[in-house]
Scaffold this motif. Sequence first.
Motif, PDB file in Angstrom:
ATOM      1  N   VAL A 174       0.190  -7.477  13.265  1.00 44.35           N
ATOM      2  CA  VAL A 174       1.304  -8.226  12.688  1.00 44.35           C
ATOM      3  C   VAL A 174       1.364  -8.012  11.175  1.00 44.35           C
ATOM      4  O   VAL A 174       2.437  -7.741  10.605  1.00 44.35           O
ATOM      5  CB  VAL A 174       1.178  -9.722  13.025  1.00 44.35           C
ATOM      6  N   SER A 175       0.211  -8.123  10.521  1.00 43.78           N
ATOM      7  CA  SER A 175       0.167  -7.965   9.059  1.00 43.78           C
ATOM      8  C   SER A 175       0.591  -6.561   8.639  1.00 43.78           C
ATOM      9  O   SER A 175       1.351  -6.393   7.677  1.00 43.78           O
ATOM     10  CB  SER A 175      -1.250  -8.252   8.549  1.00 43.78           C
ATOM     11  N   ALA A 176       0.113  -5.548   9.370  1.00 41.67           N
ATOM     12  CA  ALA A 176       0.437  -4.162   9.016  1.00 41.67           C
ATOM     13  C   ALA A 176       1.929  -3.887   9.153  1.00 41.67           C
ATOM     14  O   ALA A 176       2.540  -3.250   8.274  1.00 41.67           O
ATOM     15  CB  ALA A 176      -0.367  -3.197   9.892  1.00 41.67           C
ATOM     16  N   LEU A 177       2.531  -4.376  10.230  1.00 40.81           N
ATOM     17  CA  LEU A 177       3.972  -4.171  10.427  1.00 40.81           C
ATOM     18  C   LEU A 177       4.784  -4.907   9.364  1.00 40.81           C
ATOM     19  O   LEU A 177       5.768  -4.379   8.839  1.00 40.81           O
ATOM     20  CB  LEU A 177       4.382  -4.628  11.825  1.00 40.81           C
ATOM     21  N   ALA A 178       4.365  -6.139   9.044  1.00 37.70           N
ATOM     22  CA  ALA A 178       5.085  -6.915   8.032  1.00 37.70           C
ATOM     23  C   ALA A 178       4.984  -6.250   6.660  1.00 37.70           C
ATOM     24  O   ALA A 178       5.976  -6.160   5.916  1.00 37.70           O
ATOM     25  CB  ALA A 178       4.524  -8.337   7.978  1.00 37.70           C
ATOM     26  N   GLU A 179       3.793  -5.769   6.312  1.00 35.95           N
ATOM     27  CA  GLU A 179       3.604  -5.138   5.007  1.00 35.95           C
ATOM     28  C   GLU A 179       4.345  -3.804   4.918  1.00 35.95           C
ATOM     29  O   GLU A 179       4.890  -3.456   3.868  1.00 35.95           O
ATOM     30  CB  GLU A 179       2.110  -4.955   4.734  1.00 35.95           C
ATOM     31  N   ALA A 180       4.391  -3.054   6.029  1.00 38.49           N
ATOM     32  CA  ALA A 180       5.135  -1.792   6.039  1.00 38.49           C
ATOM     33  C   ALA A 180       6.622  -2.048   5.829  1.00 38.49           C
ATOM     34  O   ALA A 180       7.293  -1.346   5.060  1.00 38.49           O
ATOM     35  CB  ALA A 180       4.901  -1.061   7.361  1.00 38.49           C
ATOM     36  N   ASN A 181       7.146  -3.072   6.495  1.00 35.41           N
ATOM     37  CA  ASN A 181       8.550  -3.426   6.330  1.00 35.41           C
ATOM     38  C   ASN A 181       8.833  -3.866   4.898  1.00 35.41           C
ATOM     39  O   ASN A 181       9.874  -3.527   4.324  1.00 35.41           O
ATOM     40  CB  ASN A 181       8.919  -4.541   7.304  1.00 35.41           C
ATOM     41  N   ALA A 182       7.906  -4.624   4.324  1.00 35.42           N
ATOM     42  CA  ALA A 182       8.084  -5.079   2.941  1.00 35.42           C
ATOM     43  C   ALA A 182       8.144  -3.893   1.990  1.00 35.42           C
ATOM     44  O   ALA A 182       9.008  -3.834   1.103  1.00 35.42           O
ATOM     45  CB  ALA A 182       6.945  -6.015   2.562  1.00 35.42           C
ATOM     46  N   ARG A 183       7.229  -2.920   2.169  1.00 33.11           N
ATOM     47  CA  ARG A 183       7.231  -1.743   1.291  1.00 33.11           C
ATOM     48  C   ARG A 183       8.556  -0.986   1.369  1.00 33.11           C
ATOM     49  O   ARG A 183       9.078  -0.526   0.353  1.00 33.11           O
ATOM     50  CB  ARG A 183       6.085  -0.804   1.668  1.00 33.11           C
ATOM     51  N   LEU A 184       9.081  -0.859   2.589  1.00 34.93           N
ATOM     52  CA  LEU A 184      10.360  -0.153   2.763  1.00 34.93           C
ATOM     53  C   LEU A 184      11.500  -0.850   2.025  1.00 34.93           C
ATOM     54  O   LEU A 184      12.500  -0.216   1.690  1.00 34.93           O
ATOM     55  CB  LEU A 184      10.697  -0.042   4.255  1.00 34.93           C
ATOM     56  N   ASN A 185      11.351  -2.137   1.785  1.00 40.04           N
ATOM     57  CA  ASN A 185      12.396  -2.909   1.112  1.00 40.04           C
ATOM     58  C   ASN A 185      12.039  -3.243  -0.340  1.00 40.04           C
ATOM     59  O   ASN A 185      12.673  -4.086  -0.958  1.00 40.04           O
ATOM     60  CB  ASN A 185      12.663  -4.198   1.889  1.00 40.04           C
ATOM     61  N   GLY A 186      10.994  -2.569  -0.861  1.00 39.08           N
ATOM     62  CA  GLY A 186      10.619  -2.777  -2.250  1.00 39.08           C
ATOM     63  C   GLY A 186      10.053  -4.147  -2.532  1.00 39.08           C
ATOM     64  O   GLY A 186      10.221  -4.695  -3.628  1.00 39.08           O
ATOM     65  N   ILE A 187       9.367  -4.729  -1.551  1.00 43.23           N
ATOM     66  CA  ILE A 187       8.812  -6.078  -1.686  1.00 43.23           C
ATOM     67  C   ILE A 187       7.289  -6.022  -1.600  1.00 43.23           C
ATOM     68  O   ILE A 187       6.723  -5.284  -0.789  1.00 43.23           O
ATOM     69  CB  ILE A 187       9.365  -7.007  -0.588  1.00 43.23           C
ATOM     70  N   VAL A 188       6.629  -6.795  -2.431  1.00 43.29           N
ATOM     71  CA  VAL A 188       5.167  -6.893  -2.426  1.00 43.29           C
ATOM     72  C   VAL A 188       4.769  -8.218  -1.803  1.00 43.29           C
ATOM     73  O   VAL A 188       5.357  -9.258  -2.113  1.00 43.29           O
ATOM     74  CB  VAL A 188       4.607  -6.800  -3.866  1.00 43.29           C
ATOM     75  N   ILE A 189       3.775  -8.188  -0.900  1.00 42.89           N
ATOM     76  CA  ILE A 189       3.291  -9.408  -0.249  1.00 42.89           C
ATOM     77  C   ILE A 189       1.895  -9.742  -0.751  1.00 42.89           C
ATOM     78  O   ILE A 189       0.990  -8.911  -0.692  1.00 42.89           O
ATOM     79  CB  ILE A 189       3.231  -9.250   1.277  1.00 42.89           C
ATOM     80  N   ASP A 190       1.712 -10.959  -1.230  1.00 43.55           N
ATOM     81  CA  ASP A 190       0.378 -11.478  -1.560  1.00 43.55           C
ATOM     82  C   ASP A 190      -0.004 -12.432  -0.431  1.00 43.55           C
ATOM     83  O   ASP A 190       0.428 -13.587  -0.411  1.00 43.55           O
ATOM     84  CB  ASP A 190       0.392 -12.207  -2.905  1.00 43.55           C
ATOM     85  N   THR A 191      -0.793 -11.958   0.496  1.00 44.76           N
ATOM     86  CA  THR A 191      -1.081 -12.733   1.708  1.00 44.76           C
ATOM     87  C   THR A 191      -1.953 -13.956   1.458  1.00 44.76           C
ATOM     88  O   THR A 191      -2.138 -14.771   2.366  1.00 44.76           O
ATOM     89  CB  THR A 191      -1.758 -11.842   2.774  1.00 44.76           C
ATOM     90  N   ASP A 192      -2.496 -14.087   0.251  1.00 43.90           N
ATOM     91  CA  ASP A 192      -3.312 -15.263  -0.055  1.00 43.90           C
ATOM     92  C   ASP A 192      -2.477 -16.438  -0.549  1.00 43.90           C
ATOM     93  O   ASP A 192      -3.010 -17.539  -0.753  1.00 43.90           O
ATOM     94  CB  ASP A 192      -4.371 -14.911  -1.111  1.00 43.90           C
ATOM     95  N   LEU A 193      -1.182 -16.221  -0.729  1.00 48.59           N
ATOM     96  CA  LEU A 193      -0.293 -17.285  -1.190  1.00 48.59           C
ATOM     97  C   LEU A 193       0.485 -17.873  -0.022  1.00 48.59           C
ATOM     98  O   LEU A 193       0.663 -17.214   1.013  1.00 48.59           O
ATOM     99  CB  LEU A 193       0.699 -16.728  -2.218  1.00 48.59           C
ATOM    100  N   PRO A 194       0.977 -19.118  -0.165  1.00 49.87           N
ATOM    101  CA  PRO A 194       1.854 -19.691   0.870  1.00 49.87           C
ATOM    102  C   PRO A 194       3.073 -18.796   1.063  1.00 49.87           C
ATOM    103  O   PRO A 194       3.478 -18.076   0.148  1.00 49.87           O
ATOM    104  CB  PRO A 194       2.248 -21.051   0.301  1.00 49.87           C
TER     105      PRO A 194
END
Length: 242
Positions: free
Chosen positions: A212-232
């Motif tokens: 789940v995390s890998a797919l979400a992060e890959a999608n975020a990268r494609l849209n120019g978004i950075v995810i900090d998974t330690d934040l709410p």
Amino acid sequence: MHSRREVDKARPKRVDARTERWRAHRVKVRDEFVDAAFRALDKFGPDVSMGDIAKEAGAAKPKLYRHFEDKTDLYNAIVDRVRDMLWERIISNIDLTNDSARELVRRGAAEYALAVTEHPNVFRFMLHSHFTQQADESERALQSARQSARRAAELFAGLVEDESIDVASVELVNYSIFGAVASATDWWLGANRLQANAMPIEKFVAYIAEIVSALAEANARLNGIVIDTDLPLHRAFSTESS
């Protein structure tokens, strides 16, 4: 001056009490049959018959067919029940405001895996049901996944107050997640395997969470978004330009 016909159209239509009682009764009986289907699947496995389900409900098979058009109609009701059960379990066991994105994924994966272990034959049935013989009928589980994906996407977009979040893109990654998780579940349980799971539940939960995390992060990268998974969740996303 309004004609009698116009006045009649403007009046709110009276609800037929008998029709409403029958509708409520039908919903109740269908729910009871779905309950019985879960019990029958737990007892007899994914090759359960309509007769097994009727017997488990304490009813004759003709009554079952009075409330469900055919096997596919019952299959659809079981898929919908599982979808709603999973959604309720996951939402009731997470804190969307304060839990970190990483913790939300882990808890969601844990609740899902627990549901699978509680009703393994229900999940085997959904993945490999003989109740759906035609290709268009077997699309029901995917249709239910689409509905859940859209629901999750809209919830997510509402939490993350960022105009750069595209609901359609989130829906796509959610749908991809449902497909990947379903395939992993199929492997974990085996189509008709009745022995112990091929992997301990703790390891399976960790595996699902990583997918789940890998797919979400890959999608975020494609849209120019950075995810900090330690934040709410509502603070976890930022654009690469910010």
